[in-house]
Scaffold this motif. Sequence first.
Motif, PDB file in Angstrom:
ATOM      1  N   VAL A  19       0.841  -1.199   0.000  1.00  0.00           N
ATOM      2  CA  VAL A  19       0.000   0.000   0.000  1.00  0.00           C
ATOM      3  C   VAL A  19       0.875   1.247   0.000  1.00  0.00           C
ATOM      4  O   VAL A  19       0.599   2.215  -0.717  1.00  0.00           O
ATOM      5  CB  VAL A  19      -0.943   0.023   1.220  1.00  0.00           C
ATOM      6  N   THR A  20       1.939   1.217   0.781  1.00  0.00           N
ATOM      7  CA  THR A  20       2.847   2.358   0.842  1.00  0.00           C
ATOM      8  C   THR A  20       3.468   2.623  -0.522  1.00  0.00           C
ATOM      9  O   THR A  20       3.579   3.781  -0.952  1.00  0.00           O
ATOM     10  CB  THR A  20       3.954   2.095   1.882  1.00  0.00           C
ATOM     11  N   GLU A  21       3.854   1.570  -1.222  1.00  0.00           N
ATOM     12  CA  GLU A  21       4.423   1.731  -2.562  1.00  0.00           C
ATOM     13  C   GLU A  21       3.377   2.326  -3.522  1.00  0.00           C
ATOM     14  O   GLU A  21       3.704   3.172  -4.355  1.00  0.00           O
ATOM     15  CB  GLU A  21       4.922   0.393  -3.099  1.00  0.00           C
ATOM     16  N   ALA A  22       2.131   1.879  -3.411  1.00  0.00           N
ATOM     17  CA  ALA A  22       1.064   2.431  -4.253  1.00  0.00           C
ATOM     18  C   ALA A  22       0.857   3.915  -3.953  1.00  0.00           C
ATOM     19  O   ALA A  22       0.614   4.713  -4.868  1.00  0.00           O
ATOM     20  CB  ALA A  22      -0.224   1.648  -4.047  1.00  0.00           C
ATOM     21  N   CYS A  23       0.964   4.297  -2.693  1.00  0.00           N
ATOM     22  CA  CYS A  23       0.833   5.711  -2.323  1.00  0.00           C
ATOM     23  C   CYS A  23       1.977   6.532  -2.907  1.00  0.00           C
ATOM     24  O   CYS A  23       1.761   7.648  -3.390  1.00  0.00           O
ATOM     25  CB  CYS A  23       0.810   5.865  -0.809  1.00  0.00           C
ATOM     26  N   LYS A  24       3.178   5.981  -2.882  1.00  0.00           N
ATOM     27  CA  LYS A  24       4.333   6.699  -3.429  1.00  0.00           C
ATOM     28  C   LYS A  24       4.194   6.905  -4.929  1.00  0.00           C
ATOM     29  O   LYS A  24       4.688   7.892  -5.474  1.00  0.00           O
ATOM     30  CB  LYS A  24       5.619   5.937  -3.136  1.00  0.00           C
ATOM     31  N   LYS A  25       3.500   5.993  -5.597  1.00  0.00           N
ATOM     32  CA  LYS A  25       3.299   6.096  -7.046  1.00  0.00           C
ATOM     33  C   LYS A  25       2.040   6.892  -7.391  1.00  0.00           C
ATOM     34  O   LYS A  25       1.625   6.925  -8.542  1.00  0.00           O
ATOM     35  CB  LYS A  25       3.198   4.701  -7.654  1.00  0.00           C
ATOM     36  N   ASN A  26       1.401   7.490  -6.382  1.00  0.00           N
ATOM     37  CA  ASN A  26       0.188   8.300  -6.552  1.00  0.00           C
ATOM     38  C   ASN A  26      -0.974   7.499  -7.131  1.00  0.00           C
ATOM     39  O   ASN A  26      -1.767   8.009  -7.905  1.00  0.00           O
ATOM     40  CB  ASN A  26       0.452   9.533  -7.417  1.00  0.00           C
ATOM     41  N   HIS A  27      -1.103   6.243  -6.740  1.00  0.00           N
ATOM     42  CA  HIS A  27      -2.202   5.398  -7.203  1.00  0.00           C
ATOM     43  C   HIS A  27      -3.416   5.504  -6.284  1.00  0.00           C
ATOM     44  O   HIS A  27      -4.482   5.016  -6.634  1.00  0.00           O
ATOM     45  CB  HIS A  27      -1.757   3.927  -7.261  1.00  0.00           C
ATOM     46  N   ILE A  28      -3.260   6.111  -5.117  1.00  0.00           N
ATOM     47  CA  ILE A  28      -4.340   6.157  -4.123  1.00  0.00           C
ATOM     48  C   ILE A  28      -4.736   7.603  -3.874  1.00  0.00           C
ATOM     49  O   ILE A  28      -3.891   8.462  -3.622  1.00  0.00           O
ATOM     50  CB  ILE A  28      -3.902   5.487  -2.808  1.00  0.00           C
ATOM     51  N   THR A  29      -6.060   7.863  -3.952  1.00  0.00           N
ATOM     52  CA  THR A  29      -6.580   9.188  -3.624  1.00  0.00           C
ATOM     53  C   THR A  29      -7.680   9.039  -2.581  1.00  0.00           C
ATOM     54  O   THR A  29      -8.425   8.067  -2.587  1.00  0.00           O
ATOM     55  CB  THR A  29      -7.154   9.905  -4.863  1.00  0.00           C
ATOM     56  N   VAL A  30      -7.766  10.015  -1.711  1.00  0.00           N
ATOM     57  CA  VAL A  30      -8.823  10.069  -0.707  1.00  0.00           C
ATOM     58  C   VAL A  30      -9.582  11.365  -0.940  1.00  0.00           C
ATOM     59  O   VAL A  30      -9.004  12.451  -0.887  1.00  0.00           O
ATOM     60  CB  VAL A  30      -8.251  10.023   0.729  1.00  0.00           C
ATOM     61  N   ASN A  31     -10.867  11.249  -1.215  1.00  0.00           N
ATOM     62  CA  ASN A  31     -11.727  12.408  -1.507  1.00  0.00           C
ATOM     63  C   ASN A  31     -11.157  13.271  -2.633  1.00  0.00           C
ATOM     64  O   ASN A  31     -11.186  14.498  -2.571  1.00  0.00           O
ATOM     65  CB  ASN A  31     -11.954  13.251  -0.256  1.00  0.00           C
ATOM     66  N   GLY A  32     -10.590  12.629  -3.649  1.00  0.00           N
ATOM     67  CA  GLY A  32     -10.090  13.341  -4.809  1.00  0.00           C
ATOM     68  C   GLY A  32      -8.696  13.914  -4.679  1.00  0.00           C
ATOM     69  O   GLY A  32      -8.189  14.501  -5.620  1.00  0.00           O
TER      70      GLY A  32
END
Length: 128
Positions: A19-32
């Motif tokens: 999940v941390t790697e996905a966040c670093k790659k900007n794959h996860i957004t919260v409320n846009g």
Amino acid sequence: MRVDKYLWCVRYYKTRNMVTEACKKNHITVNGQVAKASREVYPTDKITFRKDQINYIITVLDVPQNRVGAKLVDVYRKDETPAESFAHLELLKLSKEHYRRTGDGRPTKKDRRDLEDFEFSGKDDETE
């Protein structure tokens, strides 16, 4: 609860590191908004993330204390992913089979291993 821990708790990822790697790659957004792994998640937040060529959209219903069983996941999130996304994934799987038909060209490594397993199992039957 942190967004990385939440997505791990509701079983979208196997490890928090993924999940941390996905966040670093900007794959996860919260409320846009693009989210860091340490972003706090609250009920009614909308999380959008891309995994396995599918754009998942989930709404946080409640925050679990720790990782939950697969049967209890629906208590903590509402999945709003369109069905077309999953249909698109099935089409991708079918298109991959189109390019490589069995018997065409040189065997792949998997084909070769299957042949070797078949050959060895056949020799054991002859000795008995």
